[in-house]
Design a protein around this motif. Structure first.
Motif, PDB file in Angstrom:
ATOM      1  N   GLU A 107      -3.587   0.850  -8.611  1.00 51.97           N
ATOM      2  CA  GLU A 107      -3.015   2.171  -8.360  1.00 51.97           C
ATOM      3  C   GLU A 107      -2.480   2.803  -9.643  1.00 51.97           C
ATOM      4  O   GLU A 107      -2.605   4.020  -9.851  1.00 51.97           O
ATOM      5  CB  GLU A 107      -1.891   2.070  -7.326  1.00 51.97           C
ATOM      6  CG  GLU A 107      -2.360   1.710  -5.928  1.00 51.97           C
ATOM      7  CD  GLU A 107      -3.071   2.851  -5.221  1.00 51.97           C
ATOM      8  OE1 GLU A 107      -2.510   3.405  -4.271  1.00 51.97           O
ATOM      9  OE2 GLU A 107      -4.212   3.200  -5.621  1.00 51.97           O
ATOM     10  N   LYS A 121       2.144   3.838  -4.169  1.00 46.81           N
ATOM     11  CA  LYS A 121       1.833   5.087  -4.862  1.00 46.81           C
ATOM     12  C   LYS A 121       2.559   6.268  -4.242  1.00 46.81           C
ATOM     13  O   LYS A 121       3.154   7.090  -4.957  1.00 46.81           O
ATOM     14  CB  LYS A 121       0.329   5.327  -4.880  1.00 46.81           C
ATOM     15  CG  LYS A 121      -0.101   6.515  -5.726  1.00 46.81           C
ATOM     16  CD  LYS A 121      -1.621   6.595  -5.783  1.00 46.81           C
ATOM     17  CE  LYS A 121      -2.097   7.740  -6.649  1.00 46.81           C
ATOM     18  NZ  LYS A 121      -3.580   7.792  -6.731  1.00 46.81           N
ATOM     19  N   THR A 181       0.817  -1.217   0.000  1.00 45.67           N
ATOM     20  CA  THR A 181       0.000   0.000   0.000  1.00 45.67           C
ATOM     21  C   THR A 181       0.852   1.270   0.000  1.00 45.67           C
ATOM     22  O   THR A 181       0.329   2.368  -0.193  1.00 45.67           O
ATOM     23  CB  THR A 181      -0.952   0.011   1.208  1.00 45.67           C
ATOM     24  OG1 THR A 181      -0.191  -0.124   2.412  1.00 45.67           O
ATOM     25  CG2 THR A 181      -1.968  -1.115   1.115  1.00 45.67           C
ATOM     26  N   GLN A 217     -11.053  -0.146  -8.706  1.00 44.88           N
ATOM     27  CA  GLN A 217     -10.574   0.457  -7.460  1.00 44.88           C
ATOM     28  C   GLN A 217     -11.112  -0.236  -6.213  1.00 44.88           C
ATOM     29  O   GLN A 217     -10.801   0.171  -5.085  1.00 44.88           O
ATOM     30  CB  GLN A 217     -10.929   1.942  -7.448  1.00 44.88           C
ATOM     31  CG  GLN A 217     -10.274   2.734  -8.560  1.00 44.88           C
ATOM     32  CD  GLN A 217      -8.764   2.529  -8.625  1.00 44.88           C
ATOM     33  OE1 GLN A 217      -8.037   2.861  -7.690  1.00 44.88           O
ATOM     34  NE2 GLN A 217      -8.282   1.955  -9.733  1.00 44.88           N
TER      35      GLN A 217
END
Length: 820
Positions: free
Chosen positions: A574, A493, A490, A680
């Motif tokens: 992402e 990005k 996670t 998403q």
């Protein structure tokens, strides 16, 4: 049989020459003998010995080319792979059709130092395992054919012996610290080529167009091979479009044939554009007509315009294209680097079918077959020289790097697919020399960068992971391994955004994680609770080790396919929300062998591929397809997960990967509803269901729709509710037989005969009898030493139509046997 690739020319007498057959290339695939050691001298390769002569030592074995010295030992769990000299020998019936023609041996690649002999005469040598090169045999062949030895001992044929050597050498690139094997052997195709005394050495064709595709330009330059110094020639050039229609032609008489010569500048209106979706190629034909005869050939070119926008995305033909990439090592089960053309084609098509439009060829110049396929399939290319790890050597080292960069650019100059020339990889990794001087590395990196632009100003330059050189090249990729070597996936990005700000043009190559094929987990993200976040996501010294250091998924995770699909899924969702991103490349497409990972679940294998070393697809392959492809597809996770486990009545997640708009899931014939895809909605883009499995066999099926097209998938598995203790016994069973190949499976049970579906014990197979284990393949089902996947492991046995006994051992457990 030797494969013949012939081109014939029938032309009148134009410059006072007699028409003869044009250039001929013959693949020398068969009738070779091989010796995996050195000789005392070349005489040992050619001395006459009679059949049955006890002095006929050492003993040679029959092989076909391409052939890699390390076809099996690269992944042998019990030895270091062989690095040293080896020999190949054959006899060739040489019949050059040209008067005063040249007889050449064209190497498409041999590792890593090579010497060529005609009988006892050394005719050529080469240093570098990945660039093409040619040995001119003409003088030595002509001289040998006049000898009595040729006539009597060799019956008119010519003995050719080739020594290859992949010994460790600090003054060579790539470094032996590299995370891949430095293979030996003639592992790409070897060709016997006949040419006239005047022929084409290299034809450089630059196809350019503006971003809108309104106008194009083709510039053609030639370099001739002219050892007899022929004084003049006539050059005929023709350009045909992708439909085969003649666009234009030209003729030119040339007197100076000793230097690179400009031949043609052609302007085109609205050329047909080459793109990833429509890789349309023009054909450039040439003829060299001279007193020596006619040499003729073709080159493919593609008109395209590309741009890496500063602080922005990648543009192809004026439109943004997100580079969806992967990497390729030249490595395959059972043959190592010696991949055939058919296998290479199969691999590249699988990449395209996964949705790939970009590839980084790691970490060296690769086969012309690969580049041709990238051109025809629409896969954009970053290709690099093997300056990889170890630091910087001396003058010999640097000269090899310059030479290999020059050869790579000149030999692959015409490929429409190539957009980036790579100067190196992980050049911040010391170890080969007492001195590690960053400033000296910067100076040499700048020299290579300048040389690349001098040789080819139409492409950009790039490197990966050498921050102190990031400002020297046109495009830079930092090290970002979110969720594997450091941090959580996670973090991907936010870390990428920070790295993007540091450089002029950003791309992210190398991301992903290892997965042990056929290993699955009910709680794959469990180890993430130990991981510290916010500390970056780069790979650091020691991170690849399975021992010591801070907590990291690469060491503390379960190496399951279940974890990898989550990591891939997160990255891909992402990437769809990063409009500034030029592109990425997953590391790598296929598992490959490496000398620096002996303790991995398959020893000596880097297992980060989305397919195994034999091209068997892992689950992650379908995650990429679900994001990157348009042809309707659906895949239920778990095709190689025969036993799932949990409590009675517990709901378990089923993930479906699809590029369809909606999907309906069924458990044992009962519908559990329709869900809409949303990229998403992590995980599985919203296509996930929590299902109440029944004890014993379960059948899960899915029906997915995309427009008017419906696609389906189904899996079967057992659901185990019994609790288990630690493994206490092994069982070994034959579970399949196809013709002369049997498959055996070991399972691990506790002391109450309950399967241990999370067991990861080391398993060792052995065999006595007439059969042979199909091992040393570098796959989860092709290794005699392997970690168990979900309490089991399999291997195949070639029975040789006889009897065998297979044994399986695991530390602390009694050995199990099965008769075959």
């Amino acid at each position: 049989m030797i494969r013949y690739l012939r081109v014939f020319v029938v032309l009148g007498s134009l410059l006072g020459f007699t028409p003869v057959e044009a250039q001929e290339s013959i693949r020398l695939n068969h009738n070779w003998e091989f010796l995996k050691q050195d000789l005392g001298g070349i005489w040992e390769a050619v001395r006459p010995v009679g059949k049955g002569n006890p002095e006929s030592v050492p003993l040679w074995e029959a092989v076909n080319l391409p052939h890699c010295v390390n076809a099996r030992d690269a992944v042998d769990p019990d030895v270091n792979y062989y690095q040293g000299p080896s020999w190949y020998r054959t006899t060739i019936d040489i019949a050059n059709p040209y008067q005063n023609g040249r007889t050449l041996l064209h190497f498409e690649g041999a590792g890593q130092k090579t010497e060529v002999y005609v009988y006892t005469t050394k005719v050529a040598s080469h240093v570098g395992g990945y660039d093409e090169w040619t040995a001119d045999l003409t003088t030595a062949v002509n001289a040998f054919k006049k000898t009595e030895i040729c006539k009597k001992q060799f019956k008119g044929k010519v003995p050719v012996s080739i020594r290859t050597d992949n010994s460790r050498d600090l003054e060579m690139i790539p470094s032996d610290l590299s995370d891949f094997n430095i293979y030996g052997g003639i592992y790409r195709y070897l060709n016997l080529v006949y040419t006239p005394a005047l022929s084409m050495d290299k034809l450089f064709a630059k196809a350019e167009t503006d971003a809108a595709g309104k106008s194009g330009k083709l510039s053609v330059k030639a370099r001739f091979y002219n050892p007899l110094a022929i004084g003049e020639a006539k050059i005929v050039l023709k350009l045909t479009d992708p439909a085969g229609k003649l666009v234009s032609s030209t003729e030119k008489k040339i007197n100076g044939l000793s230097t690179d010569t400009e031949l043609w500048d052609l302007q085109l209106k609205k050329p047909v554009l080459w793109s990833a979706d429509q890789p349309l190629l023009y054909t450039l034909q040439y003829e060299i007509q001279s007193s020596a005869g006619v040499a003729r050939g073709t080159e493919k070119v593609g008109f395209r315009n590309f741009e890496f926008v500063e602080k922005g995305p990648f543009m192809l033909n004026g439109k943004r294209l997100l580079l969806r990439g992967t990497h390729r090592h030249e490595d395959h089960a059972g043959v190592a680097a010696a991949m055939t053309e058919n296998t290479i084609r199969q691999e590249m098509i699988m990449m395209k079918e996964m949705g790939v439009n970009f590839i980084r060829l790691a970490h060296y110049q690769q086969s012309r077959i690969v580049l041709n396929l990238c051109d025809s399939l629409g896969i954009l290319v970053w290709e690099e020289i093997p300056w990889c790890r170890g630091g910087l050597g001396g003058p010999v080292y640097k000269e090899q790097a310059r030479r290999m960069l020059t050869n790579m650019i000149e030999q692959h100059y015409n490929h429409a697919s190539v957009i980036l020339w790579g100067m190196g990889n992980e050049n911040d990794w010391p170890g080969d020399f007492p001195e590690f001087d960053k400033e000296k590395i910067r100076v040499f990196m700048k020299e290579l960068n300048d040389l690349s632009h001098l040789l080819d100003n139409s492409r950009l330059t790039a490197i990966r992971r050498c921050d102190f050189c990031s400002d020297l090249v046109d495009v830079y990729s930092p090290s970002i391994w979110a969720g594997w070597y450091r941090g959580n996936y996670t973090d991907y990005k936010s870390v990428s955004e920070e790295e993007f700000k540091k450089v002029k043009r950003f791309i992210h190559v190398e991301w992903g994680g290892d997965s042990h094929a056929m290993r699955h987990s009910e709680n794959p993200d469990k180890a993430l609770s130990k991981i510290k976040t916010g500390l970056g996501a780069d790979e650091r010294a020691g991170d690849a080790s399975l021992f010591g250091g801070a907590a990291r998924i690469s060491k503390d995770g379960d190496w399951s396919e279940s974890y990898l699909v989550n990591l891939v899924d997160w990255h891909l969702k992402e990437q769809e929300t990063m409009p500034w991103l030029s592109g990425t490349a997953y590391w790598p497409f296929k598992d490959f062998s490496t000398p620096v990972r002996p303790d991995n679940p398959v020893p000596y294998m880097n297992q980060k591929g989305v397919v195994e070393r034999d091209l068997t697809k892992k689950e992650a392959y379908y995650v990429f397809q679900s994001y990157w492809t348009d042809k309707p597809m659906v895949h239920i996770y778990g095709h190689t997960w025969p036993v799932r486990w949990g409590a009675d009545g517990e709901e378990k997640m089923v993930k479906v990967y699809a590029n369809c708009t909606e999907a309906e899931l069924f458990l044992n014939g009962k519908s559990f509803g329709i869900k809409k895809r949303n990229s998403q909605d992590f995980p599985a883009a919203g296509l996930r269901w929590n299902l109440p499995f029944v004890k014993g066999e379960n059948v899960v099926s899915v029906i997915a729709k995309k427009g008017k097209v419906t696609v389906k998938d189904e899996i079967k598995f057992n659901y185990q509710t019994e609790k288990w203790a630690k493994p206490a016994k092994l069982t070994l069973t034959k579970i399949d037989q196809q013709d002369d190949i049997a498959t055996v499976e070991v399972r691990l049970y506790d002391d109450k005969n309950i399967l241990c579906p999370d067991a990861m014990n080391w398993i060792n197979f052995s065999l006595a009898g007439e059969g042979k284990l199909l091992d040393n393949l570098g796959t989860s089902s092709g290794s005699r030493k392997v970690q168990a996947y979900n309490g089991r492991a399999i291997i195949k046995v070639k029975l040789n139509k006889g009897k065998s006994m297979v044994a399986v051992q695991s530390e602390g457990l009694a050995t199990a046997f099965v008769n075959l």
